[in-house]
Structures are given as structure tokens and as C-alpha cells.
Design a protein around this motif. Structure first.
Motif, PDB file in Angstrom:
ATOM      1  N   SER A   1     -12.795  38.665 -10.250  1.00 39.39           N
ATOM      2  CA  SER A   1     -13.187  38.889 -10.958  1.00 39.39           C
ATOM      3  C   SER A   1     -11.748  37.958 -11.598  1.00 39.39           C
ATOM      4  N   LEU A   2     -11.163  37.336 -11.356  1.00 34.31           N
ATOM      5  CA  LEU A   2      -9.913  35.814 -11.567  1.00 34.31           C
ATOM      6  C   LEU A   2     -10.794  34.172 -11.778  1.00 34.31           C
TER       7      LEU A   2
ATOM      8  N   GLU B   1      -6.076  31.986 -12.826  1.00 31.12           N
ATOM      9  CA  GLU B   1      -5.056  32.999 -12.489  1.00 31.12           C
ATOM     10  C   GLU B   1      -4.822  32.679 -10.899  1.00 31.12           C
ATOM     11  N   LEU B   2      -6.296  32.191 -10.197  1.00 25.74           N
ATOM     12  CA  LEU B   2      -6.585  32.375  -8.768  1.00 25.74           C
ATOM     13  C   LEU B   2      -4.776  30.771  -8.352  1.00 25.74           C
ATOM     14  N   GLU B   3      -5.054  30.392  -9.260  1.00 27.97           N
ATOM     15  CA  GLU B   3      -4.360  29.073  -8.447  1.00 27.97           C
ATOM     16  C   GLU B   3      -3.180  30.066  -8.799  1.00 27.97           C
ATOM     17  N   VAL B   4      -2.676  30.298  -9.840  1.00 29.38           N
ATOM     18  CA  VAL B   4      -1.463  31.531 -10.424  1.00 29.38           C
ATOM     19  C   VAL B   4      -1.203  32.168  -8.890  1.00 29.38           C
ATOM     20  N   LEU B   5      -2.548  33.597  -8.271  1.00 32.70           N
ATOM     21  CA  LEU B   5      -1.933  34.137  -7.479  1.00 32.70           C
ATOM     22  C   LEU B   5      -1.460  32.787  -6.300  1.00 32.70           C
TER      23      LEU B   5
ATOM     24  N   VAL C   1       0.190  36.054 -14.372  1.00 30.96           N
ATOM     25  CA  VAL C   1       0.820  37.142 -13.460  1.00 30.96           C
ATOM     26  C   VAL C   1       0.409  38.897 -14.560  1.00 30.96           C
ATOM     27  N   SER C   2       0.306  39.233 -15.109  1.00 34.74           N
ATOM     28  CA  SER C   2       0.449  40.514 -15.817  1.00 34.74           C
ATOM     29  C   SER C   2      -1.361  40.822 -15.523  1.00 34.74           C
TER      30      SER C   2
ATOM     31  N   LEU D   1      -6.632  43.241 -11.184  1.00 34.29           N
ATOM     32  CA  LEU D   1      -7.069  43.622  -9.733  1.00 34.29           C
ATOM     33  C   LEU D   1      -6.464  45.047  -9.207  1.00 34.29           C
ATOM     34  N   ASP D   2      -5.968  45.427 -10.490  1.00 34.20           N
ATOM     35  CA  ASP D   2      -5.419  47.425 -10.063  1.00 34.20           C
ATOM     36  C   ASP D   2      -4.247  46.852  -8.725  1.00 34.20           C
ATOM     37  N   LEU D   3      -3.297  46.271  -9.876  1.00 31.05           N
ATOM     38  CA  LEU D   3      -1.987  45.922  -8.561  1.00 31.05           C
ATOM     39  C   LEU D   3      -1.189  46.387  -8.735  1.00 31.05           C
TER      40      LEU D   3
END
Length: 230
Positions: free
Chosen positions: A165-166, A170-174, A201-202, A208-210
């Protein structure tokens, strides 16, 4: 007259009376911390959390009646709302327990032999909504244990599907979050502003519902996005 912010309400959950008394003494000496209660077992910890509504729960893992992992899950796990932050304080040689506690909803962990100043800072840090995970410990503890869990799984991890879903950025930041970098460090690495990284990050946590960065780190290692060798 200057209005001071309300003190951080702390609940101590530890089965050893001497250790528990030590925590109470350390935290009560700080003007911005207030020890609102104590619990000597997991069931008492859950009950005290509901009745006393602390901001931070300092949680031992190995406790009678209900261990700290399940107590953490009931206090701050999936489906809980308005729950306090949980700071796990334990020994380093129970890496699997700490990993599971972080999965259960803990916002960070410290070792039991941490100096008082580190314990105090840990409570303040997670009370602010930040995570408490040192990069080196993240790689050795979460990374290696997650790899063992992943390698023993009979099928592909469902966490991989969640990551789809990213967006690429966003994957890079994660991935950088999972290595233990702060927003400022990620911003410098990607040549972005800290505000932009905070937004990424937000957005990642929402998609991801984290609950927080700790859960993002655990999921990243569990899914294989990063490994202990990265």
C-alpha cells in the motif's frame, strides 16, 4: 504566575518489591513525574491502568499471574483506545520476549541495569509520543529475532502485502525509520525537510494501521524490508 504542565503520571509494574521501590524513589524525585500506583503482577497492572489512567506504564516482562507481554497487549495493543505508553524494562538475554512485547504495543524498552537518568529520560521520551529504540540494539535484538521468526514461517509473511500500500518514497522512508534514524537524520539523508519526513512517517503509520515508530520497525524487520545486516 507561570502555569506548569501537569506531571507525567507513571504506573510501576514490577514483581520484585525492592526494584519497584527503587523505581518509585527515582521517579518521585522528579518534579515532572508522578508515580500514581504500583502493581506486582500482570493482572494487577491491567486493572491499575484502567483505574488510575497513567500516561506511562513501566512494565517488567517476567511477572506472575499474567506476564508483561500479555499485560502490554491488553493495555496498549490492537483495539485499545486512549491507552498509555508502555516502557518495557527487562534484561537483554530475553530478546524474544522483548520483541513480542514491542509487537504487543510497547513504545520502547530499556535494560534493567540502565542508570537512573536513562530511565527518567525514557519515561519522558515515550510520554512525548516518541519511540525509545537505539539503532544498534534495534538491529541486534529486533532484527535478528525477526529473521529467525521469518525463516521458520511456513508461508510468506502477510506483512509483505501490507507494504504494497506504500508508495516508493514511503517505502524508502520506512526503511530508514527501521534502521533507527530520527526524522532529522532521514531528512538529511534524503535531502528533504524534517517537516516533510514527519508527514511521510505519519502517512506510513496511518496506511499500515500502526500506533508508532516502534511498531513500524518491528513490521519492517518481520516483513524482510530490512535485515540485521543492513
Amino acid at each position: 504566575m507561570i502555569d506548569r504542565p501537569a506531571p507525567i503520571r507513571v504506573l510501576i509494574c514490577e514483581d520484585q518489591a525492592l526494584v519497584r521501590a527503587g523505581y518509585v524513589t527515582i521517579f518521585s524525585a522528579q518534579p515532572d513525574l508522578e508515580v500514581v500506583g504500583e502493581a506486582a503482577d500482570g493482572l494487577a497492572a491491567v486493572a491499575a491502568t484502567r483505574s488510575l489512567q497513567p500516561n506511562v506504564v513501566v512494565m517488567d516482562i517476567q511477572m506472575p499471574d499474567l506476564d508483561g507481554i500479555e499485560a502490554t497487549r491488553r493495555i496498549a495493543g490492537p483495539g485499545t483506545t486512549g491507552s498509555p505508553k508502555v516502557l518495557v524494562v527487562t534484561t537483554f538475554n530475553v530478546d524474544g520476549y522483548v520483541y513480542e512485547a514491542l509487537r504487543a504495543g510497547a513504545s520502547g524498552f530499556l535494560l534493567k541495569d540502565a542508570p537512573p537518568a536513562e530511565l527518567i529520560n525514557g519515561v519522558r521520551t515515550i510520554a512525548r509520543g516518541e519511540s525509545l529504540l537505539a539503532p544498534a540494539v534495534t538491529r541486534t535484538l529486533i532484527g535478528q529475532y525477526a529473521e529467525r521468526v521469518r525463516s521458520s514461517a511456513p508461508t510468506a509473511s502477510p506483512d509483505l502485502d501490507r507494504l504494497e500500500s506504500l508508495a516508493p518514497r514511503e517505502l524508502e522512508v520506512l526503511k530508514l525509520v527501521a534502521t533507527g534514524l530520527s526524522n532529522a537524520e532521514i531528512a538529511a539523508h534524503l535531502v528533504l525537510s524534517p517537516e516533510t519526513v514527519k508527514t511521510y512517517v505519519s502517512r506510513i503509520l496511518t496506511k499500515l494501521d500502526l500506533r508508532d515508530r516502534v511498531q513500524a520497525v518491528v513490521l519492517s524487520y518481520r516483513a524482510g524490508l530490512v535485515t540485521a545486516d543492513n
